[in-house]
Every structure is written in C-alpha cells, then in structure tokens.
Scaffold this motif. Structure first.
Motif, PDB file in Angstrom:
ATOM      1  N   MET A   1      39.508-126.726  -7.561  1.00  0.00           N
ATOM      2  CA  MET A   1      38.453-127.410  -8.283  1.00  0.00           C
ATOM      3  C   MET A   1      38.618-128.919  -8.129  1.00  0.00           C
ATOM      4  SD  MET A   1      37.608-127.243 -12.311  1.00  0.00           S
ATOM      5  CE  MET A   1      37.536-128.828 -13.072  1.00  0.00           C
ATOM      6  N   ALA A   2      37.560-129.589  -7.775  1.00  0.00           N
ATOM      7  CA  ALA A   2      37.584-131.041  -7.670  1.00  0.00           C
ATOM      8  C   ALA A   2      37.481-131.653  -9.063  1.00  0.00           C
ATOM      9  CB  ALA A   2      36.424-131.520  -6.809  1.00  0.00           C
ATOM     10  N   VAL A   3      38.148-132.745  -9.263  1.00  0.00           N
ATOM     11  CA  VAL A   3      38.078-133.456 -10.538  1.00  0.00           C
ATOM     12  C   VAL A   3      36.897-134.409 -10.494  1.00  0.00           C
ATOM     13  CG1 VAL A   3      39.271-135.047 -12.075  1.00  0.00           C
ATOM     14  CG2 VAL A   3      40.572-133.280 -10.867  1.00  0.00           C
ATOM     15  N   GLU A   4      36.074-134.387 -11.540  1.00  0.00           N
ATOM     16  CA  GLU A   4      34.913-135.258 -11.630  1.00  0.00           C
ATOM     17  C   GLU A   4      34.880-135.910 -13.000  1.00  0.00           C
ATOM     18  OE1 GLU A   4      31.491-132.832 -10.988  1.00  0.00           O
ATOM     19  OE2 GLU A   4      31.923-132.536  -8.861  1.00  0.00           O
ATOM     20  N   LEU A   5      34.378-137.122 -13.049  1.00  0.00           N
ATOM     21  CA  LEU A   5      34.139-137.769 -14.333  1.00  0.00           C
ATOM     22  C   LEU A   5      32.916-137.112 -14.950  1.00  0.00           C
ATOM     23  CD1 LEU A   5      34.858-140.037 -16.352  1.00  0.00           C
ATOM     24  CD2 LEU A   5      33.289-141.512 -15.091  1.00  0.00           C
TER      25      LEU A   5
END
Length: 127
Positions: A1-5
């Motif tokens: 999973m990519a980290v996103e704001l």
C-alpha cells in the motif's frame, strides 16, 4: 500500500472565512462542516480541514497547490479582484509578480490567518 496524505488541519481565527477565501482563490467548493472542521477538498483527495484556534496562538504554515497551467491566470485574476497581493517569492519581496521556476509558473500569497499559500503549475524538481 502506498502512503498518501489524506487530510491536514489548518488553524485559523475564523474557519469558515478562511476556507471560503482559499476555495474562492482556487475555484474549489467548501464542504459541509465535519465535526469542528470546515473542509476544502482538493482534486487529489487531500482535505484541508480548517479549525478555529480560539485564543490559542499558532504559527502560520506554508501550503503549496499544484494547479493546472490553464487555470493559473484565472487564479491570479481572482487574487487581484479580491485585492490580495501576490508575490513571486516566498519571502514576499516581489509584489505583483509571478515566477517561472522549474519551467512552470508560481505565486505566493497570504490567507486571512497569515498562512503562506503557493500556487504552482509544475512540481518542483527533486534531485
């Protein structure tokens, strides 16, 4: 999973007025209040949640918005219509000018709470 704001809280003296100011400049909508917050949603899914700081002191922050090149002049026009001074530089020493950093265009302006807002048409180049 990519980290996103996902969201950030922006302290203000009048959350509704500050949210409406930014939404007007950027051509966005102010969302329905969510708990103690007044949200402004951006095109990439990040929400700016305006929050009344009350008597609590806060340090103004810096918020940069990547905007479509074809909307940049419209945003500058809105700032001019609202009688908000914009600057070519973050230290606000070049009033009424824009910049051409990294092959795009950009400008800085203060919101009603002194947060240093920036609009850019091209992301800053990273080494």
């Amino acid at each position: 999973m990519a980290v996103e704001l996902n969201h950030t809280v922006i302290f203000s003296r009048d959350k509704r007025a500050s949210a409406e100011f930014l939404a007007e400049v950027l051509g966005l909508e102010v969302g329905a209040p969510f708990g103690p917050f007044v949200p402004v949603d951006t095109g990439n899914g990040v929400t700016l949640d305006y929050y009344d700081a009350g008597d609590t002191a806060f340090t103004p922050g810096h918020y940069a918005f990547l905007v479509p090149d074809e909307e940049f002049d419209t945003m500058i026009g809105r700032l001019e219509r609202m009688k908000v001074t914009y600057y070519a530089d973050p230290s606000h020493s070049e009033p009424g000018r824009t910049n051409r950093l990294f092959g795009g265009r950009g400008a800085y302006f203060d919101d009603p709470d002194g947060h240093n807002m920036e609009i850019i048409t091209r992301p800053y180049a990273r080494p």
